[in-house]
Design a protein around this motif. Sequence first.
Motif, short mmCIF file in Angstrom:
data_model
loop_
_atom_site.label_atom_id
_atom_site.label_comp_id
_atom_site.label_asym_id
_atom_site.label_seq_id
_atom_site.Cartn_x
_atom_site.Cartn_y
_atom_site.Cartn_z
N ASP A 15 -7.60 -1.79 -0.79
CA ASP A 15 -7.88 -0.99 -1.98
C ASP A 15 -7.20 -1.54 -3.23
O ASP A 15 -7.40 -1.01 -4.32
N TYR A 16 -6.39 -2.55 -3.11
CA TYR A 16 -5.69 -3.17 -4.24
C TYR A 16 -4.98 -2.12 -5.09
O TYR A 16 -5.00 -2.16 -6.31
N ALA A 17 -4.35 -1.16 -4.41
CA ALA A 17 -3.74 -0.03 -5.10
C ALA A 17 -2.26 -0.24 -5.42
O ALA A 17 -1.59 0.70 -5.86
N ASP A 18 -1.73 -1.44 -5.19
CA ASP A 18 -0.32 -1.71 -5.48
C ASP A 18 -0.18 -2.43 -6.82
O ASP A 18 -1.01 -3.29 -7.16
N PRO A 19 0.85 -2.11 -7.58
CA PRO A 19 1.04 -2.79 -8.87
C PRO A 19 1.19 -4.31 -8.70
O PRO A 19 1.78 -4.77 -7.74
N MET A 20 0.69 -5.04 -9.69
CA MET A 20 0.81 -6.49 -9.66
C MET A 20 2.10 -6.98 -10.31
O MET A 20 2.62 -8.04 -9.96
N THR A 75 8.31 -4.02 0.01
CA THR A 75 7.26 -3.79 1.01
C THR A 75 7.70 -2.79 2.06
O THR A 75 8.78 -2.92 2.64
N THR A 76 6.88 -1.79 2.30
CA THR A 76 7.19 -0.75 3.28
C THR A 76 6.19 -0.78 4.43
O THR A 76 5.19 -1.51 4.39
N ARG A 77 6.43 0.04 5.42
CA ARG A 77 5.52 0.17 6.56
C ARG A 77 4.12 0.59 6.09
O ARG A 77 3.13 0.12 6.62
N SER A 78 4.08 1.47 5.10
CA SER A 78 2.78 1.93 4.59
C SER A 78 1.98 0.77 3.98
O SER A 78 0.77 0.67 4.17
N PRO A 106 -1.82 -2.99 -19.31
CA PRO A 106 -1.09 -1.87 -18.70
C PRO A 106 -1.49 -1.61 -17.25
O PRO A 106 -0.72 -0.99 -16.50
N THR A 107 -2.66 -2.07 -16.82
CA THR A 107 -3.09 -1.79 -15.45
C THR A 107 -2.29 -2.58 -14.43
O THR A 107 -2.26 -2.23 -13.25
N ARG A 108 -1.64 -3.69 -14.85
CA ARG A 108 -0.84 -4.49 -13.92
C ARG A 108 0.29 -3.68 -13.31
O ARG A 108 0.74 -3.97 -12.21
N ARG A 109 0.77 -2.66 -14.02
CA ARG A 109 1.88 -1.86 -13.51
C ARG A 109 1.41 -0.72 -12.62
O ARG A 109 2.23 0.04 -12.10
N ARG A 110 0.09 -0.59 -12.48
CA ARG A 110 -0.42 0.52 -11.66
C ARG A 110 -1.17 0.04 -10.42
O ARG A 110 -1.09 0.67 -9.37
N ARG A 111 -1.88 -1.06 -10.48
CA ARG A 111 -2.67 -1.50 -9.35
C ARG A 111 -3.09 -2.96 -9.53
O ARG A 111 -2.81 -3.57 -10.56
N GLY A 112 -3.77 -3.51 -8.53
CA GLY A 112 -4.30 -4.87 -8.66
C GLY A 112 -4.00 -5.79 -7.48
O GLY A 112 -4.62 -6.85 -7.36
N THR A 113 -3.06 -5.41 -6.61
CA THR A 113 -2.74 -6.31 -5.49
C THR A 113 -2.48 -5.52 -4.21
O THR A 113 -2.47 -4.29 -4.20
N MET A 114 -2.31 -6.24 -3.12
CA MET A 114 -1.93 -5.67 -1.82
C MET A 114 -0.53 -6.19 -1.48
O MET A 114 -0.37 -7.35 -1.07
N LEU A 115 0.47 -5.35 -1.66
CA LEU A 115 1.85 -5.80 -1.49
C LEU A 115 2.12 -6.27 -0.06
O LEU A 115 2.79 -7.29 0.17
N GLY A 116 1.58 -5.56 0.92
CA GLY A 116 1.79 -5.96 2.32
C GLY A 116 1.21 -7.33 2.62
O GLY A 116 1.80 -8.11 3.39
N ALA A 117 0.07 -7.65 2.04
CA ALA A 117 -0.54 -8.96 2.26
C ALA A 117 0.32 -10.06 1.65
O ALA A 117 0.49 -11.14 2.25
N LEU A 128 10.75 -8.22 9.62
CA LEU A 128 10.65 -8.65 8.21
C LEU A 128 11.91 -8.21 7.45
O LEU A 128 12.17 -7.02 7.30
N VAL A 129 12.65 -9.18 6.95
CA VAL A 129 13.89 -8.86 6.23
C VAL A 129 13.56 -8.41 4.82
O VAL A 129 12.50 -8.68 4.27
N LYS A 130 14.52 -7.69 4.22
CA LYS A 130 14.32 -7.10 2.89
C LYS A 130 15.02 -7.88 1.78
O LYS A 130 14.73 -7.68 0.61
N SER A 131 15.97 -8.72 2.17
CA SER A 131 16.82 -9.38 1.17
C SER A 131 16.50 -10.87 1.09
O SER A 131 16.30 -11.53 2.11
N LEU A 132 16.50 -11.39 -0.12
CA LEU A 132 16.26 -12.83 -0.31
C LEU A 132 17.34 -13.65 0.40
O LEU A 132 17.05 -14.72 0.93
N ASN A 133 18.56 -13.15 0.42
CA ASN A 133 19.65 -13.89 1.06
C ASN A 133 19.46 -14.05 2.56
O ASN A 133 20.05 -14.93 3.18
N GLN A 134 18.64 -13.17 3.15
CA GLN A 134 18.40 -13.24 4.60
C GLN A 134 17.15 -14.03 4.95
O GLN A 134 16.83 -14.19 6.12
N HIS A 135 16.42 -14.48 3.92
CA HIS A 135 15.13 -15.14 4.15
C HIS A 135 15.22 -16.61 3.73
O HIS A 135 15.94 -16.95 2.77
#
Length: 303
Positions: free
Chosen positions: A161-166, A147-150, A192-203, A71-78
């Motif tokens: 757990d939807y613990a990633d910011p939206m 997006t990280t390994r975690s 304000p909750t959008r900056r704390r949780r609400g989504t699954m970044l890995g998904a 999984l690449v990290k940069s938009l230019n590589q995707h």
Amino acid sequence: MTPNHHIVLRGLDGTTPLGFLAALGLVNALRECLPDLCLAWTTDEGGWVAQLGSSAPIRQADLLDRLDKTLVKSLNQHPARLYEEVKQQPGNVFLQVRQAAAVGHRREADFLAAIASNLAPAEATSQLQTTRRDYHVGNIESILGRTTRSHLDRTLFKPWDYADPMDNQSLHLDPSEDRRHAYQWHKPSGDPTRRRRGTMLGANRLAIEAFAWFTVWPVGGALKTLGFSGFGSRETRWTWPIWTPFVPPDLIPSLLALAPLQDDPIGESDRRRLRHMGIAAVYRVRRILVGKTPNFTPARKIA
């Protein structure tokens, strides 16, 4: 096919649109580095979760290692960089991508065929795109970079757990992201909750890799998307199958395109045909418009 080895991914629930897309994206990301990769669905606590099969052993740590490398990290590589490029020089982009495509090297061609058509207006979008046009590419760039390994570990192997910011890092593919006033305590704009949780970044990261399987084609100045029926905020529906036999990646688009899936209701004879093909369930969402933002409704089992 019956693989020698398999692993159950209890985080990827095929009864939700984001869970289904994340599973397909996982397969698309790993298809070149895992021999004889295949995907099936199995029951788990009342739902349907993904399981990967392969002729090689699949361990949790190995799977995450392979994703780290793939999984690449940069938009230019995707291939997602094509969103902007095709708007600026559509003729050249379609020609260049077509000329560069070959058997075994068609990643960009598949992605381009899923986001645009040279026979449709430049502003036409896939029905699978549920972020606003002005946010879409920026959110994809954030998801790629953050997006990280975690994040992937929590997405694949644990209950979500939807613990990633939206905020600025969601594709809006999960029905839980319907932010209408009646559905939440805070006012949707400036919540304000959008900056704390609400989504699954890995998904969301894996779902980007699934886009290439949802080809679009022009219909009356708009884009029709594989697996969808209807147009407009009241009539657009997305329907997908859940299958129990292990199937290779190349067979998945054929399952997504099965014509009886779009019937409403699906007739009994077609239900029997689907069951004989190994399709154990069929789920459907509506694509509605909440203000200026598209949303998927919660999935409903229709067969």
